[in-house]
Design a protein around this motif. Structure first.
Motif, mmCIF file in Angstrom:
data_model
loop_
_atom_site.group_PDB
_atom_site.id
_atom_site.type_symbol
_atom_site.label_atom_id
_atom_site.label_comp_id
_atom_site.label_asym_id
_atom_site.label_seq_id
_atom_site.Cartn_x
_atom_site.Cartn_y
_atom_site.Cartn_z
ATOM 1 N N ALA A 16 0.807 -1.223 0.000
ATOM 2 C CA ALA A 16 0.000 0.000 0.000
ATOM 3 C C ALA A 16 0.846 1.281 0.000
ATOM 4 N N PRO A 17 1.988 1.339 0.740
ATOM 5 C CA PRO A 17 2.762 2.587 0.701
ATOM 6 C C PRO A 17 3.241 2.944 -0.707
ATOM 7 N N LEU A 18 3.606 1.917 -1.509
ATOM 8 C CA LEU A 18 4.047 2.202 -2.878
ATOM 9 C C LEU A 18 2.888 2.746 -3.716
ATOM 10 N N TRP A 19 1.704 2.175 -3.506
ATOM 11 C CA TRP A 19 0.524 2.664 -4.235
ATOM 12 C C TRP A 19 0.216 4.109 -3.864
ATOM 13 N N ARG A 20 0.345 4.394 -2.559
ATOM 14 C CA ARG A 20 0.082 5.776 -2.126
ATOM 15 C C ARG A 20 1.085 6.712 -2.776
ATOM 16 N N ARG A 21 2.351 6.281 -2.806
ATOM 17 C CA ARG A 21 3.399 7.128 -3.382
ATOM 18 C C ARG A 21 3.088 7.427 -4.854
#
Ligand code: HAM
Length: 409
Positions: A16-21
């Motif tokens: 999820a953090p990569l998607w948010r980025r």
């Protein structure tokens, strides 16, 4: 027990953090380039895609998730965003009366393709479109937005392929020349292309089969058959891209898999993805509004495949998930109420707090705090509680001190 269906993927919390980025980079660049968000539905009438993308495309012929709903309507899960966004722009008059509109959309798309690395049946796109501006400036600015978005992700090894596919004035003559050329060699083409020759001869130009690639080497090129207006449009676009310092390569065999394109067509390729190497694609589609029954409305856009960008981001920096700011270690049943109050208070201060409410041994709880990657652990043991205190340990510096539990008892 059920599993997810083939080609449909759970995006797990660790990703999820990569998607948010990715989404934050898309939105930040969209703001600078003055694009507003349009959240279009994931389902449209089948006709929107059949007329928009083209009946003789792989997407419409083979890949759409189409169903009849309980009211008897033929509906389709969107295989791409462009046709549905145009439907919305026309319906709400967002670019009516000579206005321009600049819109982006992020969301899931659905195509029944054979799943492989970088190819899913539900995938996500960032899609950006400029409506109402027929000039090459809009094409260049759109590509500048795409480049800014990709720069923000700091991905290397990307290249832009560019072509012009002509317009309804010059394409019929080109198509006739191409068909004549290919007919003379049809026996050497793959079975798919022999069929395409009738319905969609331009697609033969970017067929991946070795036999077809060999045959099209000497085929007539769109770029040599553009009318004056199309040639000027392409010239100016190149001047603007060079002025912006954007690198590109002219690829005369690039045709794209959707039929709505006129003039500019482009793709962004990555060296690090194997067979599914296109991370973005797009172009101008001045005829789509009319095909959907609207007034003439020139437009240009692109879509970037977010799963493919995630693969590249992962290669570059494997996700290092951050842990909670605080972990509460309850070491005795009497810790439950103060621990609950403390957690609420810390959360109220904006901190991320994790806890296991069942009391456990100090060893097991410290192990858990470590596993979570917590920055600090609050230890609520029987003796400390009796004194109205908790022990706080910083798990990075290993410094330790006492914390007054008074307000939470
Ligand atoms: P497209 O080339 O079909 O264009 O898709 C754009 C991007 O979506 C591709 O370059 C790829 O990165 C990603 N993509 C496509 N299919 C899949 C899949 N099955 N799995 C994972 N990723 C995929 C369009 O969709 C046009 N609507 C682009 C456009 C916008 N043209 C004008 N405006």
């Amino acid at each position: 027990m059920f599993n997810a269906i083939r080609g449909f993927k759970d995006i797990l919390p660790e990703e999820a953090p990569l998607w948010r980025r990715l989404e934050e980079a898309a939105r930040a660049a969209a703001r600078r380039y003055d694009f507003e968000e349009l959240r279009a539905p994931a389902v449209e009438r089948t006709e929107v895609f059949a007329r928009g993308i083209g009946e003789a495309t792989d997407i419409v012929e083979k890949e759409m998730y189409t169903f009849t709903d309980k009211g008897g309507e033929r509906l389709t899960l969107r295989p791409e965003a462009t046709a549905g966004m145009m439907r919305a722009v026309l319906e709400h008059g967002l670019a009516a009366g000579g206005r321009t509109a600049r819109l982006f959309c992020v969301g899931p798309m659905f195509r029944h393709e054979r799943p492989q690395k970088g190819r899913l049946r539900q995938f996500h796109q960032l899609d950006a479109e400029i409506y109402g501006d027929p000039g090459p400036g809009a094409d260049a600015e759109l590509l500048a937005y795409l480049a800014a978005f990709l720069r923000e992700l700091d991905l290397g090894g990307l290249s832009v392929n560019l072509n012009s596919l002509g317009c309804p004035d010059c394409r019929p003559a080109f198509r006739a020349r191409l068909v004549e050329f290919l007919n003379a060699r049809s026996a050497a083409l793959c079975p798919d292309c022999q069929r395409r020759l009738e319905l969609n001869p331009l697609r033969v130009m970017d067929c991946k089969s070795e036999a077809c690639r060999e045959q099209v080497q000497a085929a007539p090129r769109t770029l040599e058959n553009l009318c004056r207006d199309c040639a000027e449009h392409f010239e100016t676009l190149q001047t603007l891209l060079s002025a912006l310092g954007l690198d590109y390569k002219i690829e005369p065999l690039l045709v794209r898999g959707l039929d709505y394109y006129t003039r500019t067509a482009f793709e962004v390729l990555s060296g690090g993805l194997g067979a599914q190497n296109a991370v973005a694609g797009g172009g101008r589609y001045d005829g789509l509004a009319r095909a959907l029954g609207g007034a003439s409305l020139p437009a240009v856009g692109f879509a970037a495949g977010l799963e493919r960008l995630i693969l590249l981001l992962k290669d570059k920096s494997p996700a290092a998930a951050a842990g909670p700011d605080c972990y509460l270690a309850l070491l005795h049943p009497s810790a439950l109420v103060p621990a609950f109050k403390l957690a609420e208070s810390l959360r109220g201060q904006g901190l991320r707090v994790a806890a296991d409410w069942a009391p456990g041994s100090l060893k097991s709880r410290l192990k858990k705090a470590d596993k979570l990657g917590a920055a600090r652990v609050f230890m609520l043991g029987e003796d400390e509680l009796a004194r109205g205190q908790a022990t706080v340990r910083d798990l990075v510096s290993h410094e330790q001190g006492l914390f007054d539990l008074g307000p939470y008892l």
